[in-house]
Design an enzyme around this catalytic site. Structure first.
Site, PDB file in Angstrom:
ATOM      1  N   GLY A 246       0.769  -1.205   0.020  1.00  0.00           N
ATOM      2  CA  GLY A 246      -0.233  -0.079   0.061  1.00  0.00           C
ATOM      3  C   GLY A 246       0.886   1.198  -0.027  1.00  0.00           C
ATOM      4  O   GLY A 246       1.998   1.075   0.346  1.00  0.00           O
TER       5      GLY A 246
ATOM      6  N   CYS B  68       5.469  -6.282   1.717  1.00  0.00           N
ATOM      7  CA  CYS B  68       5.694  -4.643   1.855  1.00  0.00           C
ATOM      8  C   CYS B  68       5.163  -4.149   2.695  1.00  0.00           C
ATOM      9  O   CYS B  68       5.373  -4.151   4.018  1.00  0.00           O
ATOM     10  CB  CYS B  68       5.421  -4.141   0.284  1.00  0.00           C
ATOM     11  SG  CYS B  68       6.319  -2.715   0.020  1.00  0.00           S
ATOM     12  N   TYR B  69       3.941  -3.110   2.444  1.00  0.00           N
ATOM     13  CA  TYR B  69       3.436  -2.417   3.642  1.00  0.00           C
ATOM     14  C   TYR B  69       2.797  -3.346   4.682  1.00  0.00           C
ATOM     15  O   TYR B  69       2.797  -3.324   5.774  1.00  0.00           O
ATOM     16  CB  TYR B  69       2.447  -1.504   3.110  1.00  0.00           C
ATOM     17  CG  TYR B  69       1.845  -0.643   4.213  1.00  0.00           C
ATOM     18  CD1 TYR B  69       2.085   0.547   4.613  1.00  0.00           C
ATOM     19  CD2 TYR B  69       0.460  -1.153   4.810  1.00  0.00           C
ATOM     20  CE1 TYR B  69       1.507   1.068   5.623  1.00  0.00           C
ATOM     21  CE2 TYR B  69      -0.262  -0.560   5.704  1.00  0.00           C
ATOM     22  CZ  TYR B  69       0.205   0.665   6.244  1.00  0.00           C
ATOM     23  OH  TYR B  69      -0.337   1.268   7.152  1.00  0.00           O
TER      24      TYR B  69
ATOM     25  N   HIS C  97       7.799  -7.622  -3.932  1.00  0.00           N
ATOM     26  CA  HIS C  97       6.283  -7.822  -4.149  1.00  0.00           C
ATOM     27  C   HIS C  97       6.722  -9.163  -4.973  1.00  0.00           C
ATOM     28  O   HIS C  97       7.097  -9.245  -5.888  1.00  0.00           O
ATOM     29  CB  HIS C  97       5.941  -6.968  -5.114  1.00  0.00           C
ATOM     30  CG  HIS C  97       5.554  -5.593  -4.463  1.00  0.00           C
ATOM     31  ND1 HIS C  97       4.127  -5.589  -3.831  1.00  0.00           N
ATOM     32  CD2 HIS C  97       6.146  -4.514  -4.236  1.00  0.00           C
ATOM     33  CE1 HIS C  97       3.706  -4.420  -3.277  1.00  0.00           C
ATOM     34  NE2 HIS C  97       5.219  -3.741  -3.328  1.00  0.00           N
TER      35      HIS C  97
ATOM     36  N   GLU D 111       4.200 -10.811  -6.178  1.00  0.00           N
ATOM     37  CA  GLU D 111       3.338 -11.154  -6.906  1.00  0.00           C
ATOM     38  C   GLU D 111       3.466 -10.808  -8.407  1.00  0.00           C
ATOM     39  O   GLU D 111       2.785 -10.756  -9.168  1.00  0.00           O
ATOM     40  CB  GLU D 111       1.844 -10.528  -6.411  1.00  0.00           C
ATOM     41  CG  GLU D 111       1.857  -9.071  -6.579  1.00  0.00           C
ATOM     42  CD  GLU D 111       2.593  -8.387  -5.176  1.00  0.00           C
ATOM     43  OE1 GLU D 111       2.240  -7.304  -4.823  1.00  0.00           O
ATOM     44  OE2 GLU D 111       3.123  -9.091  -4.440  1.00  0.00           O
TER      45      GLU D 111
ATOM     46  N   ASP E 127     -16.880 -11.535 -21.721  1.00  0.00           N
ATOM     47  CA  ASP E 127     -17.498 -11.632 -20.491  1.00  0.00           C
ATOM     48  C   ASP E 127     -19.053 -11.802 -20.543  1.00  0.00           C
ATOM     49  O   ASP E 127     -19.355 -12.761 -19.881  1.00  0.00           O
ATOM     50  CB  ASP E 127     -17.335 -10.410 -19.748  1.00  0.00           C
ATOM     51  CG  ASP E 127     -15.951 -10.049 -19.632  1.00  0.00           C
ATOM     52  OD1 ASP E 127     -15.703  -8.775 -19.406  1.00  0.00           O
ATOM     53  OD2 ASP E 127     -14.920 -10.990 -19.633  1.00  0.00           O
ATOM     54  N   SER E 128     -19.668 -11.167 -21.369  1.00  0.00           N
ATOM     55  CA  SER E 128     -21.265 -11.279 -21.239  1.00  0.00           C
ATOM     56  C   SER E 128     -21.567 -12.619 -22.085  1.00  0.00           C
ATOM     57  O   SER E 128     -22.477 -13.237 -21.826  1.00  0.00           O
ATOM     58  CB  SER E 128     -21.903 -10.062 -21.900  1.00  0.00           C
ATOM     59  OG  SER E 128     -21.533 -10.128 -23.502  1.00  0.00           O
TER      60      SER E 128
ATOM     61  N   LYS F  27     -10.294 -11.909 -15.528  1.00  0.00           N
ATOM     62  CA  LYS F  27     -10.538 -12.076 -17.058  1.00  0.00           C
ATOM     63  C   LYS F  27     -10.079 -13.470 -17.464  1.00  0.00           C
ATOM     64  O   LYS F  27     -10.708 -13.987 -18.333  1.00  0.00           O
ATOM     65  CB  LYS F  27      -9.932 -10.824 -17.704  1.00  0.00           C
ATOM     66  CG  LYS F  27     -10.048 -10.848 -19.318  1.00  0.00           C
ATOM     67  CD  LYS F  27     -11.469 -10.273 -19.555  1.00  0.00           C
ATOM     68  CE  LYS F  27     -11.908 -10.157 -21.112  1.00  0.00           C
ATOM     69  NZ  LYS F  27     -12.910  -9.248 -21.165  1.00  0.00           N
TER      70      LYS F  27
END
Length: 535
Positions: A74, A101-102, A191, A193, A249-250, A391
């Site tokens: 953050g 991290c934070y 990080h 990730e 998506d739809s 996604k």
């Protein structure tokens, strides 16, 4: 971006659709722009997780019952007054906790360590040196091994809490990795990730699978079966309307719902006239002919182009397209007798952004997704079967459902369509030119075998005309820009470096085949983190 005072209220925790059936990891969000990447990496290893803002965690902790907790990064500084903190109960659950991290800094500060500002900052690539064995670092190397990571912090931990030991150091951080193995509390200053930490996914997997002992039981096949059951339970014998945009998506949402309730579903496909070349026909063919899903195809191109006539401001164009879409959709939905539900392709990032950490980078709400509920006048209840998914997970579900790979793998397309890829006023002539040029650009990319290596490629018809010479005649025609970007996560992007022969071939075809364009340029800029607008 909303100001902190305008942030949405903290909503009561409602267990996610998969929650009762899967091991769950809680990710406490302190506002990092890459918090979503933590969730993606965890899910890639088959572990279900959810992101919740730090100031709403205490109220939902018991109901969520996590098997492990990750504290995100953050932008705040722990030593400042009223800095964000994790609920004390997080450290008393008896489950493993990993601070990133934070997250590591607030863990230290809350458990008796010390964090100070004013020290040398550490941003970008760095090397950590393993100082002692830890299950968190298993598989990285022996003691003394140096591992590349990505740092991003301006404060410095100066003392760690009682019970913690140093597992790794870096040139700028003597506490790059810390661990209290007895209580299963861990902190990393970097990080794991992000893609710039090459083996960060292994560190996260060590935490979830080895330290927390999770089995990784979350798969698309399981999600599909469970989602079908939940849709049937929610809808009963009611009728559902799905606003089909033609996007991934739809479309995936529609196929999933149709599998659950059959002809109780009716899709309304509003053809804005601002779609890619022949895309409307492809959508109608897929859903009517291949899946036999009841579909209302509304050709509203004239109405949309009328609403855009003379409108040049980008935001005004978006609003005009949005208003027109709602008008057309409402008109068609009112004709469907007995409709009680509206289906949307809302994804998990949209949900996160609607109730994210106050004032953080992820507090922006995407205007093309209605994650906050429906207008009261619509009298419909929402069905959002994809609101747990990212996604890439939606694409995986589409493959699981049998949608054609070429359809599932299509590049994202913005809700306002070509209307925002024509800077300035939109006219039928400009739309036609852009559709043809865009189709050639994508055709050349496919022929070169590069389509799946690119996150998004498209053409933009610039509000510029230039003088040129074609053959023995002068021309005064439009300038077209070609764009293609790569991305691993949909949060940041970089330019795709095309071989010149492909660019030359595409540009030559466009100038020769599309009347109205006499110059083509390739856009080599890339957008900064957090500003990319996907489908």
């Amino acid at each position: 971006m909303r100001d902190a005072d305008d942030a949405p209220p903290i909503l009561p925790y409602i267990p996610a659709m998969s929650a009762p059936h899967h091991e769950r990891v809680l990710i406490v969000d302190f506002g990092s722009q890459v918090t979503q990447l933590i969730a993606r990496r965890v899910r890639e290893s088959g572990v279900y997780c959810e992101i919740h803002p730090y100031d709403g965690v205490d109220a939902m902790l018991d109901a969520f019952a996590p098997k492990a907790v990750i504290l995100s990064g953050g932008p705040a500084s722990v030593h400042e007054a009223e800095s964000p903190a994790a609920p004390r109960r997080v450290f008393e659950l008896g489950v493993p906790v990993l601070g990133v991290c934070y997250g590591e800094m607030t863990m230290c500060a809350q458990l008796g360590g010390a964090v100070e500002g004013g020290h040398a900052r550490e941003f970008g690539r760095a090397e950590i040196r393993i100082e002692r064995e830890s299950p968190l670092l298993a598989g990285l190397g022996e003691i003394g091994h140096e591992e590349p990571v990505w740092m991003s912090h301006g404060d410095k931990i100066t003392a760690i809490p009682l019970g913690f030991e140093v597992a790794a150091t870096s040139a700028g951080s003597p506490f790059a990795v810390i661990a209290d193995e007895g209580r299963r509390l861990y902190g990393v200053q970097f990080h794991p990730e992000v893609a710039h930490t090459p083996r960060g996914a292994l560190i996260l997997r060590n935490f979830t699978h080895e330290i927390a002992g999770l089995s990784g039981d979350w798969t698309m096949a399981a999600f599909r079966d469970e989602a079908v059951g939940r849709i049937r339970q929610q809808v009963g014998k009611g009728r559902v309307i799905c606003g089909l945009s033609g996007g991934v998506d739809s479309s995936v949402a529609a196929v999933l719902i149709h599998e659950a309730i059959g002809d109780q579903l009716t899709c309304v496909f509003v053809d804005t006239g601002l779609m890619r070349l022949n895309e409307a026909e492809e959508v109608v063919s897929l859903f009517r002919d291949h899946y036999n899903i009841p579909l209302i195809h509304v050709d509203a191109a004239e109405q949309f182009l009328g609403a855009l006539a003379g409108v040049s401001d980008p935001e005004e164009k978006r609003k005009a397209i949005g208003r027109t879409f709602i008008e057309v959709f409402d008109r068609e939905a009112a004709r469907i007798e007995g409709a009680a539900f509206l289906a949307q392709g809302t994804l998990y990032p949209d949900v996160i952004e609607s109730v994210s950490a106050r004032g953080g980078p992820s507090a922006v709400i995407k205007s093309h997704h209605n994650v906050g509920g429906l207008p009261e006048r619509m009298k419909l209840r929402l069905v959002e079967p994809l609101r747990e998914l990212f996604k890439d997970e939606v694409r995986a579900l589409g493959v699981e459902l049998g949608l054609p790979p070429a359809f599932v793998g299509r590049h994202p397309f913005p809700g306002p369509g070509l209307g925002i890829r024509i800077p300035g006023a939109v006219t039928p002539e400009k739309v036609s030119v852009l559709q043809k040029a865009d189709a050639i650009w994508l055709d050349e990319i496919r022929k070169a075998g590069l389509y799946d290596s690119i996150w998004q490629a498209f053409a933009v018809l610039l509000p510029v005309r230039t003088v040129g010479v074609m053959g023995d005649a002068r021309t005064y025609e439009e300038v077209l820009a070609l764009r293609a970007v790569t991305s691993t996560d949909g949060m940041t992007a970089d330019v795709f470096e095309f071989p010149w022969e492909i660019l030359t071939r595409a540009a030559t075809r466009i100038v020769n085949e599309v009347r109205g364009v006499n110059r083509v340029v390739y856009d080599v800029t890339s957008k900064p983190p957090g500003t990319i607008e996907w489908e």
